[in-house]
Design an enzyme around this catalytic site. Sequence first.
Site, PDB file in Angstrom:
ATOM      1  N   LYS A  47       0.838  -1.195   0.000  1.00 44.13           N
ATOM      2  CA  LYS A  47       0.000   0.000   0.000  1.00 44.13           C
ATOM      3  C   LYS A  47       0.875   1.246   0.000  1.00 44.13           C
ATOM      4  O   LYS A  47       2.085   1.177   0.252  1.00 44.13           O
ATOM      5  CB  LYS A  47      -0.918   0.011   1.225  1.00 44.13           C
ATOM      6  N   TYR A 270      16.072  31.248   6.614  1.00 50.75           N
ATOM      7  CA  TYR A 270      15.007  32.151   7.023  1.00 50.75           C
ATOM      8  C   TYR A 270      15.061  32.421   8.527  1.00 50.75           C
ATOM      9  O   TYR A 270      15.191  31.498   9.342  1.00 50.75           O
ATOM     10  CB  TYR A 270      13.636  31.557   6.674  1.00 50.75           C
TER      11      TYR A 270
END
Length: 376
Positions: A47, A270
């Site tokens: 999956k 940042y």
Amino acid sequence: MSRNQVALERRTGAFRPPTFQTLPAAVAANMAEIRARTRSTIIALVKADGYGHGAATVARAAVAAGAEWLGTTSIAAASELRAAGLTVPILTWLHSSGIDAGAAVAGRIDIAVGSVDELDALVAQAASTVRVHLHMDTGMARGGCPRARWDELIGLARRGQQARRIRVAGVMGHLPLADHADPVANAPAVAEMEEARRAVREAGLGSPPAHLAATSGTLTDPATHFDMVRVGAGLVGIDPSGTVKLHGASRLTAPIVHTAAVEAGTPVGYGGAYVTERATHLSILPVGYADGIPRGCSPEAGVEIGGSRFPVVGRVSMDQIVIDTGGAPFPVGTSATVFGPDGGATPTVQDWARWAGTIPHTIVTGIGPRVRRSVA
């Protein structure tokens, strides 16, 4: 990569892009470890695109190494495995768009059904016999038929089988506490599955195989194995119980695309959340949180370059991370390993999960579509 290769790629601008490489040999080695711990039929779960490793690639490796079944969430995903040439039985168990009985029959796909309403709708639409696994809630309250409605589900299944609309081909449940690696914690779910299997037999539905255990139960508690076991994360080297050493089945690499020599006191990224404490070299890798690098990770996070581990510094950006390489000025084009199974300086998927405060599953399934895929 040799210096000549780096020089050529630098002249042509043809750097190897960030690449997630799947290692089928590791899947095979994990299958060997799993097979050594159970005599039950192994359902290889692929999956979420094989836990991010490529569903067909992992499926082929698992089947070649002895998996007798495959499992995935949807009929559509199972149909893709058929189109890829996989012929072993396939089980699916989540049906967000409803159950397409015709597609299930055409693709020889077994369907897990976990509610009376779902089974009723399937019996009503089935034009030919659909193979069904009755999904019982054995303690998760996350899908599966609640205990109070087992008799109703089994009665409907009996009528559907008599009408040849369905055939009960299995009984399944889930272990809510298997990651504890404690048979005592698993005992209530085991008892529930025993009761479910008994009820199905007493209803005249034969003795279809029962399956309860996923990776952790398979690796740590034989009492949970019943007739079949469902192994997904274990195929790609993840043991949720943390008790068995498996083989990592992937490697994530990225090239250095920019370097700079900076002075002490230089803010990085940042907000200037990190400031260099000394004169150093910084290298940029073109992967960020859009590619699956966790934005929130501890200061321990690092990557391997040239046989040594160097820290990720500053905030993870959408498209890039900054690596502090100290006194080592690596040239543009040098390959860095973000994670892999190599040991030594190379971080593992488990390392990244620990640095990000999450589980390894989220690391490997979170690698974004910009990252190239390859198979070793």
